[in-house]
Each structure stands twice: as C-alpha cells, then as structure tokens.
Design a protein around this motif. Structure first.
Motif, PDB file in Angstrom:
ATOM      1  N   LEU A 403      26.287  34.470 -50.729  1.00 55.12           N
ATOM      2  CA  LEU A 403      25.988  35.442 -49.686  1.00 55.12           C
ATOM      3  C   LEU A 403      25.376  34.734 -48.480  1.00 55.12           C
ATOM      4  N   GLY A 404      25.840  35.085 -47.281  1.00 57.04           N
ATOM      5  CA  GLY A 404      25.290  34.531 -46.051  1.00 57.04           C
ATOM      6  C   GLY A 404      25.990  33.303 -45.533  1.00 57.04           C
ATOM      7  N   MET A 405      26.902  32.739 -46.298  1.00 56.87           N
ATOM      8  CA  MET A 405      27.581  31.518 -45.871  1.00 56.87           C
ATOM      9  C   MET A 405      28.482  31.792 -44.667  1.00 56.87           C
ATOM     10  N   SER A 406      28.424  30.908 -43.668  1.00 57.58           N
ATOM     11  CA  SER A 406      29.319  30.997 -42.513  1.00 57.58           C
ATOM     12  C   SER A 406      30.679  30.440 -42.890  1.00 57.58           C
ATOM     13  N   VAL A 407      31.739  31.153 -42.531  1.00 55.47           N
ATOM     14  CA  VAL A 407      33.090  30.753 -42.931  1.00 55.47           C
ATOM     15  C   VAL A 407      34.065  30.980 -41.778  1.00 55.47           C
ATOM     16  N   GLU A 408      35.234  30.362 -41.910  1.00 54.46           N
ATOM     17  CA  GLU A 408      36.360  30.625 -41.012  1.00 54.46           C
ATOM     18  C   GLU A 408      37.446  31.300 -41.840  1.00 54.46           C
ATOM     19  N   VAL A 409      38.011  32.375 -41.318  1.00 56.65           N
ATOM     20  CA  VAL A 409      39.012  33.130 -42.061  1.00 56.65           C
ATOM     21  C   VAL A 409      40.213  33.419 -41.174  1.00 56.65           C
ATOM     22  N   ARG A 410      41.323  33.756 -41.819  1.00 58.81           N
ATOM     23  CA  ARG A 410      42.521  34.196 -41.108  1.00 58.81           C
ATOM     24  C   ARG A 410      42.795  35.651 -41.483  1.00 58.81           C
ATOM     25  N   LEU A 411      43.111  36.458 -40.502  1.00 60.94           N
ATOM     26  CA  LEU A 411      43.424  37.862 -40.753  1.00 60.94           C
ATOM     27  C   LEU A 411      44.831  37.979 -41.330  1.00 60.94           C
ATOM     28  N   ARG A 412      44.914  38.513 -42.566  1.00 58.30           N
ATOM     29  CA  ARG A 412      46.214  38.670 -43.231  1.00 58.30           C
ATOM     30  C   ARG A 412      46.797  40.054 -43.015  1.00 58.30           C
TER      31      ARG A 412
END
Length: 462
Positions: A403-412
C-alpha cells in the motif's frame, strides 16, 4: 460572530407535501453535471436562498468568543437578513491576500478583515481542541457546454473554506447545546472512535514502514494528528493519511449522543444546511419549539409526529445519506471513465491505494481516478494477500506490492457505463522485506478476472 441560515422551517411545515418529500429524499444529491435538490428549486434556489441585496427569512445565532477562541455565550434569533454581496471563496481569499476585485474591494475593510480577525481568534480554540486533520484529495470535474468532461482538477483548500467551516461547526455546536439545555428532542450528528481492531491494523501497518504506534493507548484526535505531522513531509505522507482515514468510523445521525470523535466535540447537531439536509430542518424546528419562536400563521416547530418518529427519522436519513454518497461516487466514476476512454493505452503515474486478495487499486496522480489491476496481471508467481502489512507478496520471490507504493501503469480498459477502469502494471515490485516471514499460501496468477468492486472510504461527510 453571526451565522445566519435560510429559514426553511418557515416554508416547509410539518406534515405537508413538501415535508413528506423532503423527508423521503433526506438530502440533496450532487452530481458533476448538476444537483438533485431535496427541496423544489423555487425554495432551494429562490425563497430559501440568501440572495445578494434581497431580504430573506433566516435563523441566526450570535456567538461570543474570548481571546483564546473559547465560546463564552450564544443566542438564537429568527429574523430577516440582507446579504451585502455574494462572493466566491476565491474572491474573498484573493481580497484578503491583497488582490481584491471591484466587488470584494469595498468590503475588505468593513467586512472581510473583521471576519478574518474573528476566524483567527476562533482558530486558537480549534487548535486547542485538535480535531482530526486528515487532508482531502477531492477532485473537481468540470463539464463543458457539450455535456462532456472538460477537465478534472484538484479542489483547492483555501483559508476561506476553513473560515466558513469553523464558523458553521460552532453554530452546529450551539444548536446541540441549546436543545440539550431546553430538554428538547433532537437528532445528533455522531461519530464513534475507531474500533480496537482497526487500531491494531493501523499499528501493524505503521510498523511495516518503521513508524511507532502503541497499541495500548486510547484513540485520541491529537494522537492521530501527531502521527500525520510526523509523516507529512516524508515519502509515506499520502498513504498514512489514507490509512488513518480508513481507520475512522463513519459519522451518522442518531437520537442518542456519543459525541463526535473526528471533530473532538461532546455534542454536535447539523443546523447549517436545512436547504439540503433534512436533519438540519428537524433541528431548526426543535429550536423554534424550544425557544418559542413560532411565526404567525401556524406552528412551524416540532410536531408530535416529528417527536414520536425522531429515532426512525435518524435511521432513515442516515440510510438516505449512504445512498446519496453511492450515487455521487458512481456518477463521478462514470464521468471519469468517459474522460479517460480515449486514452486507453496511455501510461500514467499513480499510487497503490488499496490491496485486496484479487488485485491492486491504483489512484492516478493526474486525475485522482481509481482503477484496478487484477492479480492475474502482476507476474508469473503466486501471491498472498498480507492483510496486516497491506501488501501482496510473491510466494516464491518475496517481492511486494505494498500500500502506498508509487507506480507507473497503462490504461487497458475504460468503461463509462459502469465507471470501471482496468490498468496494467509497468513498474517492478518492491524488494522483499528480509524481516518479514515468507508467505506459504498464494493466490494463483491466472485465477480469472474478478468483477470491479467499489473501493469505499473515498468520500466522507461530517
């Protein structure tokens, strides 16, 4: 300090058709593109709207505070008021900050500066009381002329907002105190302290980020505030704020008083929004009855029916408030999904704001939108949901999604009809925690795609 509120009780009499409809709705519901009002527009936006330069019926409370912001006395009256000007929060704040416009400028010396001086005195009392200082991360959805979302921006938090909030809180306290002193039935706004189970869970999580929190101490608002101050400038500030918020109980209406934990008040009743909340209308009627303020033309205080059904009314308007919050959240999610629908495939920065056995909830930094990454998309191993650590942990590698981790994501996927967003993880998991025991049981990566559940706790009402 005077706080004057539209006198809805003068127009919505007990037992009438307006009253029955208002009780059934219980509150106004606010959507990104408009509002479903509790009262007909002729009242909510007309006779019960304190319009600039026009006489309006009001219920007002005059409050006296000492130099340390402690309330010394108060008195309720019924009368007429004429608003000097309708100012937006931003206009008033700009004027105080040295940027008055043509409308606010003439009011700066005679009205706005004395108003701010009063607030700064009241603020001393607020700081001594130490109500919960959880920060809000609400977003404002701007709808264009074509009915589509034009932008999503953070809602500003101005001193002008805090000024109005504190003055209204104190007016609400006065209402509860007056009705208790007069032994008049009323509906309280209550908020219980966090449960021992939630406090234990908070302590376990804080331990995972090396923040001490003693399990044995009682829950107090000043204790939570010290925790928030301690972590405010660090990398975990946002998520500690979120976890503290989730630790709290939900406020609701009741005829039995237990106080308001979040505001750190012994008694509290909603008085300041009778246009949009039925609870406030009941409190207005109770004040009319308790203080003998009936207007000519018939009684407009509490009816016998109001009194005999007050407990049921408190339960029904609490249920209606939950219903309204769900509707507002659903509408917001759908507008956000529509806004992002043409950006499928784009990448975003975000943060893990929810960890469940079926995946991760992600909140995007740019828009505040919430979506899901199913556990089946997180890698080629089994994962276990560690509830105490608020993390998914790889059974083989020990790699973590906390919880709280910064991430990079792609919108699927973005599905406007349901408001659902699905993301794909682009970041690498956090390294294993050498002090944590390795999980033994995992959840299979290809366990099928789960439904899109709602993540609770995002919107709270005092």
């Amino acid at each position: 300090v005077w706080v004057a509120i539209a006198d809805v009780a003068a127009y919505v009499r007990p037992g009438g058709a307006l009253d029955r409809e208002a009780r059934d709705k219980a509150n106004s519901v606010y959507f990104p593109d408009g509002v479903e009002p509790m009262l007909p527009e002729r009242l909510s936006n007309g006779l019960c709207s304190l319009r600039e330069g026009e006489n309006r019926a009001c219920m007002a409370v005059r409050m006296v505070f000492d130099s340390q912001g402690r309330k010394r006395s108060h008195k309720f009256v019924r009368g007429l008021m004429r608003s000097a000007a309708k100012l937006a929060y931003e206009q008033a704040q700009d004027a105080i900050d040295g940027r008055p416009d043509d409308k606010a400028g003439p009011l700066l010396e005679p009205i706005l500066k004395p108003l701010w001086a009063a607030y700064l005195t009241m603020k001393k009392g607020r700081e001594a009381r130490s109500p919960l200082a959880i920060e809000s991360s609400e977003r404002r959805i701007v709808i264009g002329e074509d009915g589509k979302v034009a932008s999503i921006t953070p809602r500003p938090s101005l001193e002008a907002h805090k000024l109005i909030e504190e003055m209204m809180i104190q007016a609400n306290v006065c209402a509860a105190e007056t009705l208790e002193a007069k032994r008049t039935p009323l509906i309280y706004r209550i908020h219980d302290a966090p449960s021992p189970e939630k406090l234990d869970s908070l302590a376990e999580f804080l331990g995972s980020i090396q923040v001490n929190w003693s399990k044995g101490e009682a829950a107090r608002t000043d204790r939570f505030n010290r925790l928030l101050d301690l972590t405010r400038e660090g990398p975990n500030a946002e998520i500690v704020n979120e976890v503290v918020l989730r630790t709290q109980m939900q406020a609701h209406y009741s005829t039995d008083n237990i106080g308001h934990f979040g505001l750190n008040l012994d008694r509290y009743a909603h008085f300041t929004s009778p246009i949009r909340r039925y609870a406030d209308l009941i409190v207005h009627r109770a004040l009319v009855s308790a203080l003998g303020l009936n207007l000519p033309g018939g009684p407009d205080g509490l009816s016998d029916w109001d009194i005999s059904h007050m407990k049921a009314t408190a339960e029904e308007i609490t249920h209606a408030e939950r219903r309204a919050m769900a509707a507002e959240r659903d509408a917001t999610d759908r507008y956000v999904a529509a806004f992002l629908a043409d950006r499928v495939g784009a990448t975003f920065l975000g943060r893990i704001t929810g960890v469940t056995r079926f995946g991760l909830f992600i909140r995007l930094a740019e828009t505040g939108a919430d979506g899901l990454i199913p556990i089946s998309n997180l890698g080629d191993e089994f994962f276990i949901h560690d509830e105490k650590m608020h993390a998914l942990i790889g059974e083989r590698s020990g790699a973590r999604w906390p919880l709280g981790m910064s991430v990079e994501v792609r919108l699927r996927e973005a599905t406007p009809i349901t408001g659902g967003l699905l993301f794909e993880m682009l970041s690498e998991p956090a390294a294993p925690d050498p002090t944590a025991p390795r999980p033994r049981l995992g959840i299979r990566r290809k366990a099928g795609r789960p439904p899109l559940p709602r993540q609770g706790g995002k919107h709270r009402r005092r």
